[in-house]
Design a protein around this motif. Structure first.
Motif, PDB file in Angstrom:
ATOM      1  N   ALA A  22       0.913  -1.214  -0.009  1.00  0.00           N
ATOM      2  CA  ALA A  22       0.191   0.122   0.081  1.00  0.00           C
ATOM      3  C   ALA A  22       0.962   1.279   0.008  1.00  0.00           C
ATOM      4  CB  ALA A  22      -0.907   0.108   1.381  1.00  0.00           C
ATOM      5  N   LEU A  23       1.923   1.241   0.648  1.00  0.00           N
ATOM      6  CA  LEU A  23       2.901   2.464   0.802  1.00  0.00           C
ATOM      7  C   LEU A  23       3.786   2.653  -0.470  1.00  0.00           C
ATOM      8  CD1 LEU A  23       4.520   1.993   4.123  1.00  0.00           C
ATOM      9  CD2 LEU A  23       2.759   3.530   3.380  1.00  0.00           C
ATOM     10  N   LYS A  24       3.602   1.562  -1.614  1.00  0.00           N
ATOM     11  CA  LYS A  24       4.202   1.811  -2.723  1.00  0.00           C
ATOM     12  C   LYS A  24       3.164   2.557  -3.735  1.00  0.00           C
ATOM     13  CE  LYS A  24       7.051  -2.276  -3.161  1.00  0.00           C
ATOM     14  NZ  LYS A  24       7.109  -3.604  -3.904  1.00  0.00           N
ATOM     15  N   HIS A  25       1.899   2.642  -3.178  1.00  0.00           N
ATOM     16  CA  HIS A  25       0.912   3.134  -4.194  1.00  0.00           C
ATOM     17  C   HIS A  25       0.212   4.524  -3.485  1.00  0.00           C
ATOM     18  CE1 HIS A  25       1.101  -1.000  -5.488  1.00  0.00           C
ATOM     19  NE2 HIS A  25       0.881  -0.478  -6.678  1.00  0.00           N
ATOM     20  N   GLN A  26       1.207   5.353  -2.663  1.00  0.00           N
ATOM     21  CA  GLN A  26       0.553   6.433  -2.308  1.00  0.00           C
ATOM     22  C   GLN A  26       0.759   7.581  -3.384  1.00  0.00           C
ATOM     23  OE1 GLN A  26      -0.306   7.093   1.396  1.00  0.00           O
ATOM     24  NE2 GLN A  26      -0.650   5.090   0.742  1.00  0.00           N
ATOM     25  N   THR A  27      -0.165   8.516  -3.163  1.00  0.00           N
ATOM     26  CA  THR A  27      -0.104   9.611  -4.168  1.00  0.00           C
ATOM     27  C   THR A  27       1.011  10.428  -3.806  1.00  0.00           C
ATOM     28  OG1 THR A  27      -1.990  10.729  -2.925  1.00  0.00           O
ATOM     29  CG2 THR A  27      -2.818   9.298  -4.828  1.00  0.00           C
ATOM     30  N   ARG A  28       1.338  10.575  -2.588  1.00  0.00           N
ATOM     31  CA  ARG A  28       2.338  11.525  -2.242  1.00  0.00           C
ATOM     32  C   ARG A  28       3.410  10.469  -1.499  1.00  0.00           C
ATOM     33  NH1 ARG A  28       7.004  12.761   0.622  1.00  0.00           N
ATOM     34  NH2 ARG A  28       7.082  14.931   1.178  1.00  0.00           N
ATOM     35  N   PRO A  29       4.177   9.733  -2.214  1.00  0.00           N
ATOM     36  CA  PRO A  29       5.184   8.947  -1.949  1.00  0.00           C
ATOM     37  C   PRO A  29       6.178   9.264  -0.527  1.00  0.00           C
ATOM     38  CG  PRO A  29       5.485   9.091  -4.222  1.00  0.00           C
ATOM     39  CD  PRO A  29       4.648  10.314  -3.631  1.00  0.00           C
ATOM     40  N   ALA A  30       6.209   8.192   0.490  1.00  0.00           N
ATOM     41  CA  ALA A  30       7.215   8.687   1.489  1.00  0.00           C
ATOM     42  C   ALA A  30       8.665   8.812   1.207  1.00  0.00           C
ATOM     43  CB  ALA A  30       7.127   7.375   2.360  1.00  0.00           C
ATOM     44  N   ASP A  31       9.242   9.925   1.893  1.00  0.00           N
ATOM     45  CA  ASP A  31      10.710   9.994   1.520  1.00  0.00           C
ATOM     46  C   ASP A  31      11.567   8.817   2.190  1.00  0.00           C
ATOM     47  OD1 ASP A  31      10.458  12.670   0.360  1.00  0.00           O
ATOM     48  OD2 ASP A  31       9.512  13.053   1.919  1.00  0.00           O
ATOM     49  N   GLU A  32      11.081   8.297   3.332  1.00  0.00           N
ATOM     50  CA  GLU A  32      11.526   7.102   4.007  1.00  0.00           C
ATOM     51  C   GLU A  32      10.861   6.218   4.692  1.00  0.00           C
ATOM     52  OE1 GLU A  32      14.789   7.830   6.744  1.00  0.00           O
ATOM     53  OE2 GLU A  32      13.591   9.053   7.929  1.00  0.00           O
TER      54      GLU A  32
END
Length: 272
Positions: A22-32
């Protein structure tokens, strides 16, 4: 702003895999993304031998101490973001999760913490419904959660829920999760202790139902087995809740809280 995501995990590689997907498909990706893993958790270490982390900026942090408090504190010491978003390994953030979180922090410099709705599943059944009162500590000390049932507009609350909470680094610069809390795994109310400490310091806590994760509550590998009664788990729960509330409430409120807790109490910890 730089966003870090912190995920403590223990022996739930299948659920963790769903969370990371799910974190791979964020509209605003995580920086880490920092995943905190026990040294003895061979199931999870084996999972990462085959897991394709791309495009995530993923770091694995090895710890030797048991309990969620130790994992979260180790993670806080590691992450470098201006915003630290925390979720459970059995939670699945929806695509706009980080985008919605960032918007609240950008909009108001006094916001120290942001949380949202965790859509809780019991097996395949969604615990649906609507509650207006969410994240509230009533004047006599009764805690009302309902984070999984909140709807409507964003509003200020007294506490956030661990499966879906985020903090501004400036608000938690000298804060750590309370090591006095009892338990060897979940250490219930560690999220309440942390969030009310932020509120006590003068920061706003915001609950927005549109900041969403799906929460498929998984098995716990400690004395708190979720679906079965445990004397030790109940004692830990009462200890932790009482510790947090006695520090949060005013002197007069503490007096009424102790009377209410002893005479009436709650379903898991009834009074006389």
């Amino acid at each position: 702003m730089k966003i870090s995501v912190l995920v403590p995990t223990y022996r739930r590689p299948q659920e963790l895999g769903r969370c990371l997907k799910a974190l791979k498909h964020q509209t605003r990706p995580a920086d880490e993304i920092v995943v905190v893993i026990r040294d003895i958790d061979l199931e999870t270490w084996s999972f990462f031998e085959k897991f394709d982390a791309a495009p995530l900026s993923l770091q694995l942090l090895n710890i030797t101490l048991s309990g969620q408090v130790a994992a979260l504190n180790a993670g806080l010491a590691k992450v470098g973001g201006d915003i630290i978003a925390i979720t459970d390994d059995d939670a699945v953030p929806r695509p706009h999760w980080l985008e919605q979180i960032e918007a609240h922090f950008a909009e108001d410099a006094q916001v120290g913490g942001v949380g949202g709705r965790d859509w809780v599943y019991a097996g395949e059944r969604l615990e649906d419904g609507i509650k207006d009162l969410v994240g509230c500590i009533q004047w006599f000390g009764r805690v009302v959660g309902n984070h999984h049932l909140g709807a409507g507009e964003p509003r200020e609350v007294d506490l956030l829920k661990g499966a879906n909470m985020s903090y501004r680094r400036a608000a938690i610069a000298n804060l750590r999760f309370d090591e006095r809390l009892r338990g060897t795994g979940a250490q219930v109310y560690n999220d309440m202790a942390f969030s009310v400490a932020v509120k006590r310091a003068g920061w706003k806590l915001i609950y927005d139902p549109k900041v969403e994760v799906d929460h498929k509550a998984a098995e716990r590998f400690d004395e708190d087995g979720r679906n079965q009664y445990s004397d030790i788990a109940t004692i830990n729960l009462v200890h932790n809740e009482t510790l947090v509330l006695l520090e949060y409430l005013s002197f007069v409120q503490r007096y009424f809280f102790l009377i209410w807790a002893i005479v009436i109490g709650t379903r898991p910890a009834p009074g006389f």
